[in-house]
Enzyme design. Structure first.
Site, PDB file in Angstrom:
ATOM      1  CG  ASN A  25      -0.160  -0.068   2.527  1.00  0.00           C
ATOM      2  OD1 ASN A  25       0.631  -0.994   2.706  1.00  0.00           O
ATOM      3  ND2 ASN A  25      -0.356   0.872   3.408  1.00  0.00           N
ATOM      4  CB  ILE A  28       9.948   0.293  -1.905  1.00  0.00           C
ATOM      5  CG1 ILE A  28      10.899   1.472  -1.617  1.00  0.00           C
ATOM      6  CG2 ILE A  28      10.622  -0.738  -2.806  1.00  0.00           C
ATOM      7  CD1 ILE A  28      12.098   1.127  -0.735  1.00  0.00           C
ATOM      8  N   GLY A  29       6.948  -0.854  -1.997  1.00  0.00           N
ATOM      9  CA  GLY A  29       6.039  -1.973  -2.294  1.00  0.00           C
ATOM     10  C   GLY A  29       4.979  -1.568  -3.306  1.00  0.00           C
ATOM     11  CE1 TYR A 177      14.509  -1.007   8.703  1.00  0.00           C
ATOM     12  CE2 TYR A 177      16.702  -0.082   8.393  1.00  0.00           C
ATOM     13  CZ  TYR A 177      15.479  -0.483   7.876  1.00  0.00           C
ATOM     14  OH  TYR A 177      15.229  -0.360   6.511  1.00  0.00           O
TER      15      TYR A 177
HETATM   16  N1  LIG Z   1      12.965   3.858   2.087  1.00  0.00           N
HETATM   17  C1  LIG Z   1      14.239   3.558   2.252  1.00  0.00           C
HETATM   18  O1  LIG Z   1      15.122   4.435   2.167  1.00  0.00           O
HETATM   19  C2  LIG Z   1      14.661   2.155   2.532  1.00  0.00           C
HETATM   20  C3  LIG Z   1      16.029   1.901   2.670  1.00  0.00           C
HETATM   21  C4  LIG Z   1      16.438   0.610   2.937  1.00  0.00           C
HETATM   22  C5  LIG Z   1      15.504  -0.402   3.053  1.00  0.00           C
HETATM   23  N2  LIG Z   1      14.173  -0.133   2.933  1.00  0.00           N
HETATM   24  C6  LIG Z   1      13.210  -1.244   3.089  1.00  0.00           C
HETATM   25  O2  LIG Z   1      12.237  -1.169   2.079  1.00  0.00           O
HETATM   26  C7  LIG Z   1      11.037  -1.796   2.543  1.00  0.00           C
HETATM   27  C8  LIG Z   1       9.841  -0.927   2.185  1.00  0.00           C
HETATM   28  O3  LIG Z   1       9.909   0.259   2.932  1.00  0.00           O
HETATM   29  P1  LIG Z   1       9.432   1.679   2.377  1.00  0.00           P
HETATM   30  O4  LIG Z   1      10.619   2.545   2.368  1.00  0.00           O
HETATM   31  O5  LIG Z   1       8.618   1.519   1.161  1.00  0.00           O
HETATM   32  O6  LIG Z   1       8.541   2.170   3.624  1.00  0.00           O
HETATM   33  P2  LIG Z   1       6.972   2.429   3.810  1.00  0.00           P
HETATM   34  O7  LIG Z   1       6.467   3.355   2.769  1.00  0.00           O
HETATM   35  O8  LIG Z   1       6.815   2.816   5.242  1.00  0.00           O
HETATM   36  O9  LIG Z   1       6.376   0.996   3.560  1.00  0.00           O
HETATM   37  C9  LIG Z   1       6.457   0.008   4.548  1.00  0.00           C
HETATM   38  C10 LIG Z   1       5.291  -0.910   4.379  1.00  0.00           C
HETATM   39  O10 LIG Z   1       5.351  -1.922   5.387  1.00  0.00           O
HETATM   40  C11 LIG Z   1       4.063  -2.056   5.943  1.00  0.00           C
HETATM   41  N3  LIG Z   1       4.053  -2.630   7.271  1.00  0.00           N
HETATM   42  C12 LIG Z   1       4.639  -2.159   8.396  1.00  0.00           C
HETATM   43  N4  LIG Z   1       4.326  -2.952   9.433  1.00  0.00           N
HETATM   44  C13 LIG Z   1       3.523  -3.935   8.962  1.00  0.00           C
HETATM   45  C14 LIG Z   1       2.842  -5.036   9.554  1.00  0.00           C
HETATM   46  N5  LIG Z   1       2.894  -5.280  10.860  1.00  0.00           N
HETATM   47  N6  LIG Z   1       2.111  -5.837   8.760  1.00  0.00           N
HETATM   48  C15 LIG Z   1       2.011  -5.597   7.429  1.00  0.00           C
HETATM   49  N7  LIG Z   1       2.596  -4.567   6.820  1.00  0.00           N
HETATM   50  C16 LIG Z   1       3.351  -3.739   7.584  1.00  0.00           C
HETATM   51  C17 LIG Z   1       3.532  -0.622   5.962  1.00  0.00           C
HETATM   52  O11 LIG Z   1       2.138  -0.623   6.184  1.00  0.00           O
HETATM   53  P3  LIG Z   1       1.367   0.663   6.821  1.00  0.00           P
HETATM   54  O12 LIG Z   1       1.165   1.621   5.680  1.00  0.00           O
HETATM   55  O13 LIG Z   1       0.116   0.066   7.338  1.00  0.00           O
HETATM   56  O14 LIG Z   1       2.271   1.220   7.887  1.00  0.00           O
HETATM   57  C18 LIG Z   1       3.938  -0.191   4.570  1.00  0.00           C
HETATM   58  O15 LIG Z   1       3.045  -0.677   3.612  1.00  0.00           O
HETATM   59  C19 LIG Z   1      11.241  -2.028   4.044  1.00  0.00           C
HETATM   60  O16 LIG Z   1      11.551  -3.374   4.268  1.00  0.00           O
HETATM   61  C20 LIG Z   1      12.436  -1.167   4.383  1.00  0.00           C
HETATM   62  O17 LIG Z   1      13.197  -1.667   5.470  1.00  0.00           O
HETATM   63  C21 LIG Z   1      13.744   1.127   2.668  1.00  0.00           C
END
Ligand SMILES: NC(=O)c1ccc[n+]([C@@H]2O[C@H](COP(=O)([O-])OP(=O)(O)OC[C@H]3O[C@@H](n4cnc5c(N)ncnc54)[C@H](OP(=O)(O)O)[C@@H]3O)[C@@H](O)[C@H]2O)c1
Length: 308
Positions: A25, A28-29, A177
Site C-alpha cells: 500500500n 517501494i512496495g 532495525y
Molecule cells: N525507504 C528507504 O530508504 C529504505 C532503505 C532501505 C531499506 N528499505 C526497506 O524497504 C522496505 C519498504 O519500505 P518503504 O521505504 O517503502 O517504507 P513504507 O512506505 O513505510 O512501507 C512500509 C510498508 O510496510 C508495511 N508494514 C509495516 N508494518 C507492517 C505489519 N505489521 N504488517 C504488514 N505490513 C506492515 C507498511 O504498512 P502501513 O502503511 O500500514 O504502515 C507499509 O506498507 C522495508 O523493508 C524497508 O526496510 C527502505
C-alpha cells in the site's frame, strides 16, 4: 555477469504469473506492485490496513487500467494473521513471486508483537519467515518461484549482530532495525542453500534509499522531523528507483539463487541492480542454521523445506 543497461521497461510479460507483495500500500512496495501489474502479473497487495489497501488498489487501477489486483489483509506483527492470510493460497493456490517488502524502522521504544516478539525484528524478519514458511506449498506449485526479501544497507552495521535477537539486553531503535535487516540477508542465504539444486530461488536486495513513510519515526521532535524531511528530500532517491532491485530480483535471469543485489549507482540510491557485498558473517552456514533454529523457536513455525 550483470545486465548493465537494464531498466524495468525490459521486464518481459508476466501474464499467468501471480505475485504477492507485503507492504504494497505504500512506498517501494506500491511501486513494485505497479510495475508487476503493468507487465500483466496478477498482483496480491498484502497489508495490515484494509482501507489503505483498497485505496492503493484504486490508485493502481487508475495508473494501470485492467490491472489484475486483489487485496490480502496481513498483519506481520501477528502470527495468527499471517497464518490466516496465507491459508487460501497454501491450500490450493500457486504463487510465483513472493516479495517480502514490508518493514518498520526506528520504533522509538521496545514494543512487542501480538505474540510477544520484539516488534522490529518480529515484523521485518520473523513475520516474513513465518509467511514464507506458510506459503511454501503455493510456491512449490510454481514451475520456478522466487522469494525476494527487501533488506537495507543497515544489514552491514556492527549493531546488526544477531545475538540477542529480541533486544532483551537493551533496546536501541536503529540496532533493532539493523538486526532485522541482517536477518533478512542471513535468512535468504540459508533459504537459498535449502532450495539449491531445485527450480526455485531466494534473492535478497537492498533498495538504496528513498523518501517513503519508513522515516516517520526517525525523530520524535518537530524540529527533528523537519530536519529529517529536508535531509531526506535532498539526499535520498524516489520509491520508483528504489523498487528496481526488487523488480530485477523478481524477474531477471541473472538474479541467481542466493544473490544479494543493490543499486549500482555510486550514490547507492539508483541505477541497474548488481551484486553487492554481503554483511560480515552473513554467508556462514553456522550463522544461517542458528538463525533458522531461533526463528522456528520464536515463531513456533517449522519451515517445510528439506535441507539438501
Ligand atoms: N525507504 C528507504 O530508504 C529504505 C532503505 C532501505 C531499506 N528499505 C526497506 O524497504 C522496505 C519498504 O519500505 P518503504 O521505504 O517503502 O517504507 P513504507 O512506505 O513505510 O512501507 C512500509 C510498508 O510496510 C508495511 N508494514 C509495516 N508494518 C507492517 C505489519 N505489521 N504488517 C504488514 N505490513 C506492515 C507498511 O504498512 P502501513 O502503511 O500500514 O504502515 C507499509 O506498507 C522495508 O523493508 C524497508 O526496510 C527502505
Amino acid at each position: 555477469m550483470v545486465d548493465s543497461h537494464w531498466s524495468p521497461a525490459d521486464i518481459p510479460g508476466l501474464e499467468g504469473r501471480t505475485a504477492l507483495i507485503t507492504g504494497a500500500n505504500s512506498g517501494i512496495g506500491f511501486r513494485t506492485a505497479q510495475v508487476l501489474a503493468e507487465r500483466g502479473a496478477r498482483v496480491l497487495l498484502a497489508g495490515r490496513r484494509p482501507d489503505s489497501l483498497a485505496d492503493a488498489a484504486r490508485r493502481l487501477r487508475a495508473e494501470v487500467p485492467g490491472a489484475r489486483l486483489e487485496t490480502v489483509e496481513l498483519d506481520l506483527a501477528s502470527l495468527a494473521s499471517i497464518r490466516e492470510a496465507a491459508a487460501p493460497l497454501a491450500a490450493a493456490g500457486t504463487l510465483d513471486l513472493l516479495i517480502n517488502n514490508a518493514g518498520v524502522m526506528s520504533v522509538p521504544e521496545r514494543r512487542l508483537t501480538r505474540d510477544g516478539l520484539e516488534l522490529t525484528v518480529g515484523t521485518n524478519h520473523l513475520g516474513h519467515f513465518a509467511l514464507t514458511a506458510y506459503l511454501m506449498p503455493a510456491l512449490r506449485r510454481s514451475a520456478a518461484a522466487r522469494v525476494v526479501t527487501v533488506s537495507a544497507v543497515a544489514a552491514a552495521w556492527r549493531s546488526g549482530d544477531l545475538t540477542d535477537l529480541m533486544s532483551e539486553r537493551g533496546y536501541r531503535p536503529m540496532s533493532a532495525y539493523a538486526k532485522s535487516k541482517r536477518a533478512n540477508v542471513v535468512f535468504t542465504r540459508e533459504l537459498a542453500r535449502r532450495l539449491a539444486g531445485g527450480p526455485h530461488r531466494a534473492v535478497v536486495v537492498h533498495p538504496g534509499s528513498a523518501v517513503t513513510n519508513l522515516q516517520r519515526h526517525t525523530s520524535t521532535s518537530r524540529t527533528g522531523r523537519l530536519f529529517v524531511a529536508l535531509a531526506s528530500r535532498t539526499l535520498m532517491g524516489s520509491p520508483d528507483g528504489a523498487a528496481w532491485p526488487s523488480l530485477y530480483a523478481a524477474t531477471h535471469p541473472e538474479a541467481v539463487n542466493g544473490a544479494y543485489l543493490g543499486p549500482a549507482g555510486r550514490d547507492q540510491t539508483s541505477g541497474t541492480p548488481r551484486p553487492v557485498r554481503l554483511p560480515a558473517g552473513a554467508d556462514d552456514p553456522g550463522v544461517g542454521a542458528r538463525l533458522w533454529r531461533e526463528s522456528e523457536r520464536l515463531t513456533g513455525v517449522t519451515f517445510p523445506v528439506p535441507q539438501t
